[in-house]
Design a protein around this motif. Sequence first.
Motif, mmCIF file in Angstrom:
data_model
loop_
_atom_site.group_PDB
_atom_site.id
_atom_site.type_symbol
_atom_site.label_atom_id
_atom_site.label_comp_id
_atom_site.label_asym_id
_atom_site.label_seq_id
_atom_site.Cartn_x
_atom_site.Cartn_y
_atom_site.Cartn_z
ATOM 1 N N GLY A 28 -24.137 45.458 -23.966
ATOM 2 C CA GLY A 28 -24.400 46.846 -24.218
ATOM 3 C C GLY A 28 -23.578 47.576 -24.962
ATOM 4 O O GLY A 28 -23.829 48.378 -25.882
ATOM 5 N N THR A 29 -22.276 47.308 -24.391
ATOM 6 C CA THR A 29 -21.152 47.881 -25.376
ATOM 7 C C THR A 29 -21.300 47.862 -26.601
ATOM 8 O O THR A 29 -21.046 48.796 -27.516
ATOM 9 C CB THR A 29 -19.946 47.355 -24.617
ATOM 10 O OG1 THR A 29 -19.836 47.460 -23.145
ATOM 11 C CG2 THR A 29 -18.608 48.259 -24.842
ATOM 12 N N ASP A 50 -28.284 56.211 -25.479
ATOM 13 C CA ASP A 50 -27.833 55.041 -24.576
ATOM 14 C C ASP A 50 -28.769 54.658 -23.630
ATOM 15 O O ASP A 50 -28.917 55.711 -22.801
ATOM 16 C CB ASP A 50 -26.496 55.614 -24.341
ATOM 17 C CG ASP A 50 -25.862 54.458 -23.340
ATOM 18 O OD1 ASP A 50 -26.538 53.730 -22.867
ATOM 19 O OD2 ASP A 50 -24.554 54.531 -23.057
ATOM 20 N N GLN A 89 -29.530 52.509 -19.206
ATOM 21 C CA GLN A 89 -30.136 52.618 -17.611
ATOM 22 C C GLN A 89 -31.545 53.278 -17.767
ATOM 23 O O GLN A 89 -31.946 53.599 -16.749
ATOM 24 C CB GLN A 89 -29.293 53.673 -17.046
ATOM 25 C CG GLN A 89 -27.755 53.169 -16.894
ATOM 26 C CD GLN A 89 -26.845 54.293 -16.080
ATOM 27 O OE1 GLN A 89 -27.432 55.087 -15.577
ATOM 28 N NE2 GLN A 89 -25.748 53.762 -15.980
ATOM 29 N N SER A 146 -28.542 47.664 -22.777
ATOM 30 C CA SER A 146 -27.651 46.550 -22.036
ATOM 31 C C SER A 146 -28.728 45.873 -21.259
ATOM 32 O O SER A 146 -29.667 46.411 -20.657
ATOM 33 C CB SER A 146 -26.778 47.206 -21.148
ATOM 34 O OG SER A 146 -26.348 46.216 -20.216
ATOM 35 N N LYS A 202 -29.312 45.881 -14.653
ATOM 36 C CA LYS A 202 -30.242 46.751 -15.473
ATOM 37 C C LYS A 202 -31.589 46.782 -15.047
ATOM 38 O O LYS A 202 -32.113 45.647 -14.614
ATOM 39 C CB LYS A 202 -29.749 46.919 -16.773
ATOM 40 C CG LYS A 202 -28.258 46.817 -17.220
ATOM 41 C CD LYS A 202 -27.783 47.931 -17.102
ATOM 42 C CE LYS A 202 -26.350 47.977 -17.311
ATOM 43 N NZ LYS A 202 -25.418 49.374 -17.553
HETATM 44 C C1 PLP Z 1 -24.065 49.029 -18.436
HETATM 45 C C2 PLP Z 1 -23.951 50.319 -19.369
HETATM 46 C C3 PLP Z 1 -23.411 49.977 -20.598
HETATM 47 C C4 PLP Z 1 -22.521 48.895 -21.305
HETATM 48 O O1 PLP Z 1 -23.427 47.760 -21.151
HETATM 49 P P1 PLP Z 1 -22.625 46.195 -20.936
HETATM 50 O O2 PLP Z 1 -23.912 45.454 -21.031
HETATM 51 O O3 PLP Z 1 -22.355 46.087 -19.642
HETATM 52 O O4 PLP Z 1 -21.700 46.230 -22.084
HETATM 53 C C5 PLP Z 1 -23.250 51.251 -21.435
HETATM 54 N N1 PLP Z 1 -23.709 52.560 -21.157
HETATM 55 C C6 PLP Z 1 -24.234 52.710 -19.984
HETATM 56 C C7 PLP Z 1 -24.883 54.004 -19.579
HETATM 57 C C8 PLP Z 1 -24.523 51.550 -19.029
HETATM 58 O O5 PLP Z 1 -24.741 51.512 -17.940
#
Ligand code: PLP
Length: 370
Positions: free
Chosen positions: A60-61, A157, A160, A181, A186
């Motif tokens: 997700g990053t 984003d 979640q 992500s 999740k």
């Molecule tokens: C989990 C999360 C991310 C990052 O996702 P990863 O897959 O762990 O890199 C980014 N933003 C939010 C709000 C998250 O909850």
Amino acid sequence: MTTYVWDYLPEYEKERADLLDAVQQVFSSGQLVLGESVRGFEAEFAGYHGLRHATGVDNGTNALKLALQALGVGPGDEVVTVSNTAAPTVLAIDGTGATPVFVDVREEDFLMDVSQVEAALTPRTKALLPVHLYGQCVDMAPLAELARRHGLKVLEDCAQSHGARHHGRLAGTLGDAAAFSFYPTKVLGAYGDGGAVVTDDEAVDQALRRLRYYGMEKTYYVVQTPGHNSRLDEVQAEILRRKLTRLDEYTAGRRAVAARYQEALGDLPDLRLPTVNDGNEHVYYVYVVRHPRRDEIIERLKPYGISLNISYPWPVHTMTGFEHLGYRAGSLPVTERLAGEIFSLPMYPSLPVETQDKVVSALREVLATL
Ligand SMILES: *Cc1c(COP(=O)(O)O)cnc(C)c1O
């Protein structure tokens, strides 16, 4: 046995045959990277959202970072977001060379206070990055209007908020692009890392596909602009295809857990349970409650075998690694106040009713004796 806020083993028990079949299918397919499963998942994930494009990435990053880059964000630009979020939201902005700019969140729902965004804009502002935190959407209409008026890009984003709706529309369809992500916890979780970006913009999707593949046009093997290796793994993609067909079921399970908490804890005067804004359909990625004596409560629940956590105990702008941004204690008062009072109760679709009952009665006991 300790109770944690999240546990995937009950789900694995239930879905084992299908999940192992997914692994078997990929292993015997003859194509371990960017094969049928990634292509299939991308088509199905785009289709779920009624959008033309989805690109799978490694987490997700990087979904956020590559999406920002594909939208044209880079060094010298500013991106407006919140500090009450997972640090990766902000790391992704930092990773493009742009500067994160924070607005505070609202006392009632802990989400971006959209009314503060206009005052945070400068000539360098390039994009807005609302975070649909905990599983419900930011108030998007005024944000979209601001973006239109100032020529800004909007990246959601959605890490979640898989399947959450806002005035009937799915999270992920409310801006120029959206990053997801599939980290195991999740709402749609893989059995390892994964991420995706959805968009209706062909050029943005093309840029994303290059960025996740070294910056190359796959057919020519020539770097156009230096990119990354951020491919979604084929095994995770196949698992996600299987789980996507059950996403609405998972969400129904989460809503049932939330309804039971509301029923069992709604009468406690100092414990604030989550509220759902008008027009929002919440997917309860986490079940965040608020109490002024949070730390004592968490401590006193430990002897009951209950280990809770906090999303998030340290606002991003107060973290050592972001000191250079120049925010001081007191810059974002609501965010900072919340960080000291919020905590999460166990929440996942397969949470056994007996476990939830145990948490409810322990919490009631602790609160009665505070
Ligand atoms: C989990 C999360 C991310 C990052 O996702 P990863 O897959 O762990 O890199 C980014 N933003 C939010 C709000 C998250 O909850």
